[in-house]
Design a protein around this motif. Structure first.
Motif, PDB file in Angstrom:
ATOM      1  N   ILE A  18     -26.285 -12.560 -24.206  1.00  0.00           N
ATOM      2  CA  ILE A  18     -26.803 -13.871 -23.857  1.00  0.00           C
ATOM      3  C   ILE A  18     -27.343 -14.009 -22.469  1.00  0.00           C
ATOM      4  O   ILE A  18     -28.155 -14.851 -22.334  1.00  0.00           O
ATOM      5  CB  ILE A  18     -25.477 -14.796 -24.137  1.00  0.00           C
ATOM      6  CG1 ILE A  18     -24.690 -14.882 -25.464  1.00  0.00           C
ATOM      7  CG2 ILE A  18     -25.943 -16.396 -23.865  1.00  0.00           C
ATOM      8  CD1 ILE A  18     -23.793 -15.650 -25.614  1.00  0.00           C
ATOM      9  N   TRP A  19     -26.680 -13.331 -21.494  1.00  0.00           N
ATOM     10  CA  TRP A  19     -27.165 -13.206 -20.104  1.00  0.00           C
ATOM     11  C   TRP A  19     -28.771 -12.872 -20.128  1.00  0.00           C
ATOM     12  O   TRP A  19     -29.541 -13.376 -19.456  1.00  0.00           O
ATOM     13  CB  TRP A  19     -26.579 -12.283 -19.634  1.00  0.00           C
ATOM     14  CG  TRP A  19     -26.823 -12.136 -17.851  1.00  0.00           C
ATOM     15  CD1 TRP A  19     -27.725 -11.001 -17.480  1.00  0.00           C
ATOM     16  CD2 TRP A  19     -26.236 -13.019 -16.760  1.00  0.00           C
ATOM     17  NE1 TRP A  19     -27.852 -11.382 -16.061  1.00  0.00           N
ATOM     18  CE2 TRP A  19     -27.012 -12.607 -15.633  1.00  0.00           C
ATOM     19  CE3 TRP A  19     -25.444 -13.969 -16.797  1.00  0.00           C
ATOM     20  CZ2 TRP A  19     -26.781 -13.022 -14.527  1.00  0.00           C
ATOM     21  CZ3 TRP A  19     -25.238 -14.547 -15.551  1.00  0.00           C
ATOM     22  CH2 TRP A  19     -25.863 -13.924 -14.257  1.00  0.00           C
ATOM     23  N   GLU A  20     -28.933 -11.806 -20.954  1.00  0.00           N
ATOM     24  CA  GLU A  20     -30.541 -11.169 -21.101  1.00  0.00           C
ATOM     25  C   GLU A  20     -31.393 -12.299 -21.882  1.00  0.00           C
ATOM     26  O   GLU A  20     -32.335 -12.452 -21.426  1.00  0.00           O
ATOM     27  CB  GLU A  20     -30.383  -9.842 -21.755  1.00  0.00           C
ATOM     28  CG  GLU A  20     -30.048  -8.718 -20.964  1.00  0.00           C
ATOM     29  CD  GLU A  20     -29.996  -7.414 -21.569  1.00  0.00           C
ATOM     30  OE1 GLU A  20     -30.799  -7.069 -22.581  1.00  0.00           O
ATOM     31  OE2 GLU A  20     -29.291  -6.554 -21.167  1.00  0.00           O
ATOM     32  N   LYS A  21     -30.642 -12.597 -22.800  1.00  0.00           N
ATOM     33  CA  LYS A  21     -31.480 -13.863 -23.600  1.00  0.00           C
ATOM     34  C   LYS A  21     -31.673 -15.014 -22.886  1.00  0.00           C
ATOM     35  O   LYS A  21     -32.956 -15.600 -22.829  1.00  0.00           O
ATOM     36  CB  LYS A  21     -30.597 -14.285 -25.008  1.00  0.00           C
ATOM     37  CG  LYS A  21     -31.654 -14.960 -26.222  1.00  0.00           C
ATOM     38  CD  LYS A  21     -30.630 -14.895 -27.183  1.00  0.00           C
ATOM     39  CE  LYS A  21     -30.409 -16.326 -27.636  1.00  0.00           C
ATOM     40  NZ  LYS A  21     -29.440 -16.306 -28.885  1.00  0.00           N
ATOM     41  N   ALA A  22     -30.753 -15.367 -22.007  1.00  0.00           N
ATOM     42  CA  ALA A  22     -31.124 -16.659 -21.179  1.00  0.00           C
ATOM     43  C   ALA A  22     -32.153 -16.316 -20.032  1.00  0.00           C
ATOM     44  O   ALA A  22     -32.562 -17.181 -19.245  1.00  0.00           O
ATOM     45  CB  ALA A  22     -29.976 -16.996 -20.333  1.00  0.00           C
ATOM     46  N   GLY A  23     -32.568 -14.907 -19.708  1.00  0.00           N
ATOM     47  CA  GLY A  23     -33.722 -14.612 -18.943  1.00  0.00           C
ATOM     48  C   GLY A  23     -32.932 -14.381 -17.558  1.00  0.00           C
ATOM     49  O   GLY A  23     -33.747 -14.279 -16.237  1.00  0.00           O
ATOM     50  N   PHE A  24     -31.613 -14.364 -17.305  1.00  0.00           N
ATOM     51  CA  PHE A  24     -31.105 -14.014 -15.965  1.00  0.00           C
ATOM     52  C   PHE A  24     -31.286 -12.577 -15.605  1.00  0.00           C
ATOM     53  O   PHE A  24     -31.120 -11.876 -16.397  1.00  0.00           O
ATOM     54  CB  PHE A  24     -29.587 -14.424 -15.790  1.00  0.00           C
ATOM     55  CG  PHE A  24     -29.353 -16.020 -16.006  1.00  0.00           C
ATOM     56  CD1 PHE A  24     -30.192 -16.918 -15.842  1.00  0.00           C
ATOM     57  CD2 PHE A  24     -28.220 -16.504 -16.779  1.00  0.00           C
ATOM     58  CE1 PHE A  24     -30.144 -18.293 -15.922  1.00  0.00           C
ATOM     59  CE2 PHE A  24     -28.327 -17.779 -16.892  1.00  0.00           C
ATOM     60  CZ  PHE A  24     -29.135 -18.744 -16.495  1.00  0.00           C
ATOM     61  N   SER A  25     -31.326 -12.427 -14.413  1.00  0.00           N
ATOM     62  CA  SER A  25     -31.252 -11.282 -13.713  1.00  0.00           C
ATOM     63  C   SER A  25     -30.063 -10.763 -12.728  1.00  0.00           C
ATOM     64  O   SER A  25     -29.136 -10.369 -13.388  1.00  0.00           O
ATOM     65  CB  SER A  25     -32.788 -10.678 -13.073  1.00  0.00           C
ATOM     66  OG  SER A  25     -32.892 -11.657 -11.961  1.00  0.00           O
ATOM     67  N   THR A  26     -30.043 -11.149 -11.658  1.00  0.00           N
ATOM     68  CA  THR A  26     -28.997 -11.051 -10.653  1.00  0.00           C
ATOM     69  C   THR A  26     -27.924 -12.217 -10.776  1.00  0.00           C
ATOM     70  O   THR A  26     -28.333 -13.306 -10.524  1.00  0.00           O
ATOM     71  CB  THR A  26     -29.642 -10.681  -9.077  1.00  0.00           C
ATOM     72  OG1 THR A  26     -30.614  -9.502  -9.456  1.00  0.00           O
ATOM     73  CG2 THR A  26     -28.575 -10.044  -8.384  1.00  0.00           C
TER      74      THR A  26
END
Length: 386
Positions: A18-26
């Protein structure tokens, strides 16, 4: 992979997806400090400015600990307002997608029968206001023996005289090996002292400024005005181009009078205060969020923890009672790299206080005035010649 990114990688796979899907990096600074501490089962007392990702700093490790196979409530998240509870639940639902983890909200003023129905669906995480959560515990409807984590969101609003005994009772109803975590944008000394009594050898995390977040450019300005004339300035601010303004008023009485006067003058505004029922509060927020009304007129209690994207202006209609309140209110604009403006409407006495705040916060605050529909410097002269 950086040490910060490892923080998310060490959590269950569904969270990373979900973190990747949300486009978050750091992760933000508070997340990179708090998540590992909570995963290690430490009690935590954490302070970080508004808009630095505090909700995910406790929510992701809480989700990480849940066993979806069990039918019991395993985490309780407490918040001081209905709006904040609903906001947390929305985040919880987004971040638990596909995991089998269920969350439910329990708020004062809502239909008790309906809330008991929610408990029959066996939520793993209960998000609620302290009064209602304690009521359900006392009725033996909400069983706390499986609760591993208790979260106090906006802790400085919960550890106040009206809530403290309720909070203590809720924590006492859990087993002694439970974890208590507290998050807030401001942590006065008395809140830290009370938090220490409720926690066990807590790790104290303080983030003054988050360098991982691109701060938006926020201008702090003020208009001089007698109290009775402030309404005219509000009318002018409401007509500014593309305004999405959050206006703070000190109490419900003042708010009601202001809203009535503005509506009488055909100014579209949405009110928000704690005496409104749930449906009216949601309608006000929705209309403001959707841009149907250019201004949300709110008391501090109702606006606490409110996360609305794209607030262009924060207006201190009634001057904040202290510097913490100024910081809390002002932090609603200029989030995640967006620019914003903080406007204080001040009398002569309040102007002196504002300048003291500015000095302590190391910021510039400029006096302005209106010329027609435009905000201009007070010394700018306009010629009548064409």
């Amino acid at each position: 992979m950086t040490e910060n990114q490892k923080v998310i990688k060490d959590l269950k796979p569904f969270i990373g997806q979900i973190w990747e899907k949300a486009g978050f990096s750091t992760p933000t600074t508070i997340q990179s400090y708090a998540i590992p501490a909570i995963v290690e089962n430490k009690d935590v007392i954490a302070q970080s400015p508004t808009g630095t990702g505090k909700t995910l700093a406790y929510l992701l490790p809480a989700l990480n600990k849940i066993d979806p196979e069990q039918k019991s409530v395993q985490a309780v998240i407490l918040a001081s307002s209905q709006e904040l509870v609903m906001q947390i639940l929305n985040e919880l639902q987004k971040w638990s997608e596909g995991s089998g983890i269920r969350g439910a909200s329990f708020i004062g003023g809502a239909n008790v029968k309906r809330q008991l129905e929610k408990l029959k669906k066996h939520p793993h995480i209960a998000v609620g206001t302290p009064g209602r959560i304690l009521e359900l515990i006392k009725q033996k409807k909400l069983k706390m023996h499986e609760v591993k984590t208790v979260v106090l969101d906006e802790g400085d609003q919960l550890l106040v005289p009206e809530h403290i005994s309720t909070i203590k009772e809720i924590i006492k109803s859990t087993l002694s090996d439970r974890q208590v975590v507290l998050f807030s944008a401001t942590l006065p000394e008395q809140t830290v002292n009370m938090a220490k009594e409720l926690t066990n050898d807590a790790e104290i995390i303080t983030v003054e400024k988050d360098e991982t977040i691109v701060a938006g450019k926020v201008d702090h300005i003020y208009f001089m005005s007698e109290q009775r004339d402030k309404i005219r300035l509000i009318e002018k601010i409401s007509r500014l181009d593309k305004v999405k303004g959050l206006v703070f008023v000190k109490d419900i009485g003042s708010l009601t009078v202001l809203v009535e006067k503005l509506q009488y003058n055909q100014i579209k505004v949405s009110p928000l205060h704690s005496d409104m029922n749930k449906m009216d509060r949601q309608k006000s927020i929705r209309e403001f969020r959707d841009g149907k009304t250019p201004m949300l007129i709110a008391t501090d209690v109702a606006a606490r923890g409110l996360d609305i994207e794209g607030i262009s202006h924060v207006v201190h209609y009634d001057f904040p009672k202290d510097i913490n309140q100024y910081v809390h209110r002002s932090g609603r604009t200029g989030r995640f790299g967006a620019s914003g403006m903080v406007i204080s409407l001040v009398t002569e006495r309040e102007e002196r206080e504002l300048k003291t705040f500015a000095k302590k916060l190391g910021m510039d605050v400029e006096m302005k005035r209106f010329h027609g529909e435009s905000i201009v410097d007070p010394h700018v002269k306009f010629s009548g010649k064409r």
